[in-house]
Enzyme design. Structure first.
Site, PDB file in Angstrom:
ATOM      1  N   GLY A  14       0.804  -1.227   0.000  1.00 45.86           N
ATOM      2  CA  GLY A  14       0.000   0.000   0.000  1.00 45.86           C
ATOM      3  C   GLY A  14       0.833   1.270   0.000  1.00 45.86           C
ATOM      4  N   ALA A  15       2.161   1.125   0.078  1.00 49.62           N
ATOM      5  CA  ALA A  15       3.023   2.327   0.116  1.00 49.62           C
ATOM      6  C   ALA A  15       3.064   3.042  -1.232  1.00 49.62           C
ATOM      7  CB  ALA A  15       4.436   1.949   0.541  1.00 49.62           C
ATOM      8  N   GLY A  16       2.803   2.300  -2.317  1.00 48.27           N
ATOM      9  CA  GLY A  16       2.767   2.928  -3.647  1.00 48.27           C
ATOM     10  C   GLY A  16       3.798   2.388  -4.630  1.00 48.27           C
ATOM     11  N   LYS A  17       4.339   1.207  -4.366  1.00 52.22           N
ATOM     12  CA  LYS A  17       5.361   0.629  -5.256  1.00 52.22           C
ATOM     13  C   LYS A  17       4.836   0.430  -6.677  1.00 52.22           C
ATOM     14  CE  LYS A  17       5.734  -3.001  -2.627  1.00 52.22           C
ATOM     15  NZ  LYS A  17       4.752  -2.656  -1.562  1.00 52.22           N
ATOM     16  N   SER A  18       3.686  -0.245  -6.794  1.00 53.72           N
ATOM     17  CA  SER A  18       3.137  -0.530  -8.133  1.00 53.72           C
ATOM     18  C   SER A  18       2.796   0.758  -8.863  1.00 53.72           C
ATOM     19  CB  SER A  18       1.871  -1.375  -8.058  1.00 53.72           C
ATOM     20  OG  SER A  18       2.027  -2.408  -7.166  1.00 53.72           O
ATOM     21  N   THR A  19       2.241   1.726  -8.132  1.00 55.26           N
ATOM     22  CA  THR A  19       1.872   3.004  -8.753  1.00 55.26           C
ATOM     23  C   THR A  19       3.114   3.648  -9.367  1.00 55.26           C
ATOM     24  OG1 THR A  19       0.174   3.270  -7.063  1.00 55.26           O
ATOM     25  CG2 THR A  19       0.792   5.250  -8.288  1.00 55.26           C
ATOM     26  N   ARG A  44      -6.544  -9.979  -8.471  1.00 57.76           N
ATOM     27  CA  ARG A  44      -7.491  -8.887  -8.230  1.00 57.76           C
ATOM     28  C   ARG A  44      -8.149  -8.524  -9.555  1.00 57.76           C
ATOM     29  NH1 ARG A  44      -2.768  -5.711  -5.154  1.00 57.76           N
ATOM     30  NH2 ARG A  44      -2.883  -6.867  -3.202  1.00 57.76           N
ATOM     31  N   ARG A 137      -8.136   1.267  -1.501  1.00 61.46           N
ATOM     32  CA  ARG A 137      -7.846   0.425  -2.674  1.00 61.46           C
ATOM     33  C   ARG A 137      -8.879  -0.697  -2.829  1.00 61.46           C
ATOM     34  NH1 ARG A 137      -1.966  -2.345  -3.270  1.00 61.46           N
ATOM     35  NH2 ARG A 137      -2.924  -3.925  -1.964  1.00 61.46           N
ATOM     36  N   ARG A 148      -1.499  -7.302   6.604  1.00 62.79           N
ATOM     37  CA  ARG A 148      -0.627  -6.392   5.844  1.00 62.79           C
ATOM     38  C   ARG A 148      -0.153  -5.227   6.734  1.00 62.79           C
ATOM     39  NH1 ARG A 148      -1.122  -6.868  -0.212  1.00 62.79           N
ATOM     40  NH2 ARG A 148      -1.847  -8.996  -0.427  1.00 62.79           N
ATOM     41  N   ASN A 171       6.780   8.199   0.172  1.00 59.79           N
ATOM     42  CA  ASN A 171       5.775   8.497  -0.851  1.00 59.79           C
ATOM     43  C   ASN A 171       4.588   9.226  -0.221  1.00 59.79           C
ATOM     44  OD1 ASN A 171       4.116   8.599  -3.094  1.00 59.79           O
ATOM     45  ND2 ASN A 171       3.490   6.453  -2.937  1.00 59.79           N
ATOM     46  N   ASP A 172       4.786  10.544  -0.030  1.00 56.19           N
ATOM     47  CA  ASP A 172       3.702  11.389   0.481  1.00 56.19           C
ATOM     48  C   ASP A 172       3.079  12.059  -0.752  1.00 56.19           C
ATOM     49  OD1 ASP A 172       2.062  13.051   1.854  1.00 56.19           O
ATOM     50  OD2 ASP A 172       3.585  14.038   3.043  1.00 56.19           O
TER      51      ASP A 172
HETATM   52  N1  LIG Z   1       1.407   9.457  -3.084  1.00 52.11           N
HETATM   53  C1  LIG Z   1       0.198   8.911  -3.028  1.00 52.11           C
HETATM   54  N2  LIG Z   1      -0.830   9.620  -2.537  1.00 52.11           N
HETATM   55  C2  LIG Z   1      -2.078   9.098  -2.447  1.00 52.11           C
HETATM   56  N3  LIG Z   1      -2.403   7.842  -2.825  1.00 52.11           N
HETATM   57  C3  LIG Z   1      -1.409   7.082  -3.310  1.00 52.11           C
HETATM   58  C4  LIG Z   1      -0.072   7.560  -3.445  1.00 52.11           C
HETATM   59  N4  LIG Z   1       0.687   6.575  -3.960  1.00 52.11           N
HETATM   60  C5  LIG Z   1      -0.134   5.519  -4.146  1.00 52.11           C
HETATM   61  N5  LIG Z   1      -1.395   5.809  -3.772  1.00 52.11           N
HETATM   62  C6  LIG Z   1      -2.562   4.921  -3.792  1.00 52.11           C
HETATM   63  O1  LIG Z   1      -2.394   4.010  -2.713  1.00 52.11           O
HETATM   64  C7  LIG Z   1      -2.876   2.715  -3.067  1.00 52.11           C
HETATM   65  C8  LIG Z   1      -1.738   1.705  -2.875  1.00 52.11           C
HETATM   66  O2  LIG Z   1      -0.755   1.918  -3.876  1.00 52.11           O
HETATM   67  P1  LIG Z   1      -0.065   0.694  -4.634  1.00 52.11           P
HETATM   68  O3  LIG Z   1      -1.087  -0.326  -5.001  1.00 52.11           O
HETATM   69  O4  LIG Z   1       0.787   1.261  -5.697  1.00 52.11           O
HETATM   70  O5  LIG Z   1       0.824   0.134  -3.422  1.00 52.11           O
HETATM   71  P2  LIG Z   1       1.857  -1.077  -3.391  1.00 52.11           P
HETATM   72  O6  LIG Z   1       2.984  -0.641  -2.550  1.00 52.11           O
HETATM   73  O7  LIG Z   1       2.184  -1.503  -4.775  1.00 52.11           O
HETATM   74  O8  LIG Z   1       1.018  -2.186  -2.662  1.00 52.11           O
HETATM   75  P3  LIG Z   1       1.162  -3.800  -2.736  1.00 52.11           P
HETATM   76  O9  LIG Z   1       2.514  -4.121  -2.201  1.00 52.11           O
HETATM   77  O10 LIG Z   1       0.051  -4.293  -1.890  1.00 52.11           O
HETATM   78  O11 LIG Z   1       1.022  -4.217  -4.177  1.00 52.11           O
HETATM   79  C9  LIG Z   1      -3.354   2.790  -4.505  1.00 52.11           C
HETATM   80  O12 LIG Z   1      -4.766   2.904  -4.484  1.00 52.11           O
HETATM   81  C10 LIG Z   1      -2.690   4.054  -5.046  1.00 52.11           C
HETATM   82  O13 LIG Z   1      -3.488   4.685  -6.020  1.00 52.11           O
HETATM   83  N1  LIG Z   2       9.462 -11.869  -1.390  1.00 52.16           N
HETATM   84  C1  LIG Z   2       8.642 -11.551  -2.395  1.00 52.16           C
HETATM   85  N2  LIG Z   2       7.670 -10.630  -2.174  1.00 52.16           N
HETATM   86  C2  LIG Z   2       6.881 -10.319  -3.216  1.00 52.16           C
HETATM   87  C3  LIG Z   2       7.022 -10.891  -4.483  1.00 52.16           C
HETATM   88  N3  LIG Z   2       6.082 -10.378  -5.306  1.00 52.16           N
HETATM   89  C4  LIG Z   2       5.399  -9.487  -4.575  1.00 52.16           C
HETATM   90  N4  LIG Z   2       5.877  -9.440  -3.319  1.00 52.16           N
HETATM   91  C5  LIG Z   2       5.428  -8.617  -2.190  1.00 52.16           C
HETATM   92  O1  LIG Z   2       4.245  -9.143  -1.679  1.00 52.16           O
HETATM   93  C6  LIG Z   2       3.511  -8.100  -1.034  1.00 52.16           C
HETATM   94  C7  LIG Z   2       2.060  -8.192  -1.390  1.00 52.16           C
HETATM   95  O2  LIG Z   2       1.868  -8.012  -2.774  1.00 52.16           O
HETATM   96  P1  LIG Z   2       0.374  -7.928  -3.368  1.00 52.16           P
HETATM   97  O3  LIG Z   2       0.549  -7.849  -4.848  1.00 52.16           O
HETATM   98  O4  LIG Z   2      -0.360  -9.132  -2.904  1.00 52.16           O
HETATM   99  O5  LIG Z   2      -0.237  -6.679  -2.774  1.00 52.16           O
HETATM  100  C8  LIG Z   2       4.160  -6.793  -1.463  1.00 52.16           C
HETATM  101  O6  LIG Z   2       4.908  -6.288  -0.379  1.00 52.16           O
HETATM  102  C9  LIG Z   2       5.087  -7.208  -2.587  1.00 52.16           C
HETATM  103  O7  LIG Z   2       6.247  -6.396  -2.615  1.00 52.16           O
HETATM  104  C10 LIG Z   2       8.055 -11.850  -4.662  1.00 52.16           C
HETATM  105  O8  LIG Z   2       8.267 -12.416  -5.738  1.00 52.16           O
HETATM  106  N5  LIG Z   2       8.825 -12.136  -3.596  1.00 52.16           N
END
Ligand SMILES: Nc1ncnc2c1ncn2[C@@H]1O[C@H](COP(=O)(O)OP(=O)(O)OP(=O)(O)O)[C@@H](O)[C@H]1O
Ligand SMILES: Nc1nc2c(ncn2[C@@H]2O[C@H](COP(=O)(O)O)[C@@H](O)[C@H]2O)c(=O)[nH]1
Length: 196
Positions: A14-19, A44, A137, A148, A171-172
């Site tokens: 939820g920190a915003g890695k995928s974004t 999902r 989300r 989580r 990521n603010d």
């Molecule tokens: N700087 C930001 N400000 C507000 N909302 C944000 C910001 N960055 C990301 N978000 C939102 O927060 C939610 C979580 O972001 P994201 O899915 O990218 O997190 P993640 O780190 O990839 O999570 P996961 O590890 O569960 O896949 C999303 O709905 C995204 O749109």
């Molecule tokens: N150790 C690993 N962690 C992984 C991998 N792929 C994703 N992740 C981490 O899992 C959580 C949850 O992901 P989500 O998609 O279910 O929200 C997140 O922190 C990812 O960074 C992996 O191959 N190895």
């Protein structure tokens, strides 16, 4: 290993890695390649098998792990996740910067390999904001959300240990976080662009 240095993006769910990584890949076409992990969690809405993850079962994945096909694997929030050797090789064969999105356990395991990536932690501004992002989300049940958040508390503590990450990005403001991410990767991006 030769070619551009891989990049490990880690940080609480939820920190915003995928974004951030989706934007980075979109803005730099032909520069980055995503290491598609395996997971036993359910897809999902909108997630594609083979693109976002290789969705699999615990039995099948455990068998592949036992056969030595994975660089690292970890249990996270009740599911198994892992990076296969093939996922990284597929990207590196194209001479792209390989991006791995892994949790903190994955970071520790990758440190024991010869991958030599740049380690980046994406952190939320606070637990309260993280919880709001995860709730908004709408991907989690109350149970998985609590798991989580518990993992996030541990991650946020460990990411403060010196030497674990090359950079910790808070990521603010999304724009600022993205600029910081691009700045740390600029040298590697340039190297790949220069070879084209
Ligand atoms: N700087 C930001 N400000 C507000 N909302 C944000 C910001 N960055 C990301 N978000 C939102 O927060 C939610 C979580 O972001 P994201 O899915 O990218 O997190 P993640 O780190 O990839 O999570 P996961 O590890 O569960 O896949 C999303 O709905 C995204 O749109
Ligand atoms: N150790 C690993 N962690 C992984 C991998 N792929 C994703 N992740 C981490 O899992 C959580 C949850 O992901 P989500 O998609 O279910 O929200 C997140 O922190 C990812 O960074 C992996 O191959 N190895």
């Amino acid at each position: 290993m030769s070619g551009p240095r891989p990049v490990v993006l880690s940080g609480p769910s939820g920190a915003g890695k995928s974004t951030l990584l989706k934007r980075l890949m979109k803005d730099h076409e032909g520069v980055f390649g995503f290491s598609v992990s395996h997971t036993t969690r359910n897809p999902r809405p909108g997630e594609q098998d083979g693109k976002d993850y290789h969705f699999t079962t615990r039995e099948v994945m455990q068998e592949s792990i036992d056969e030595g096909e994975f660089i690292e694997n970890a249990e996270f929030s009740g599911n198994l996740y892992g990076t296969s050797k093939a996922a990284v090789e597929d990207v590196r064969a194209k001479n792209l910067i390989c991006i791995l999105d892994v949790d903190i356990q994955g970071v520790r395991r990758i440190k024991k390999t010869d991958l030599n990536p740049i380690y980046i932690s994406i952190q939320p501004p606070s637990m309260e904001i993280l919880e709001k992002r995860l709730r908004d989300r709408q991907t989690e049940t109350e149970e998985s959300l609590q798991k989580r958040l518990e993992a996030a508390r541990i991650d946020m503590e460990l990411s403060k240990e010196p030497g674990v990450f090359d950079i910790v990005i808070i990521n603010d403001d999304l724009e600022k976080a993205y600029e910081e991410l691009k700045a740390i990767l600029n040298e590697e991006i340039q190297k790949v662009q220069d070879t084209k």
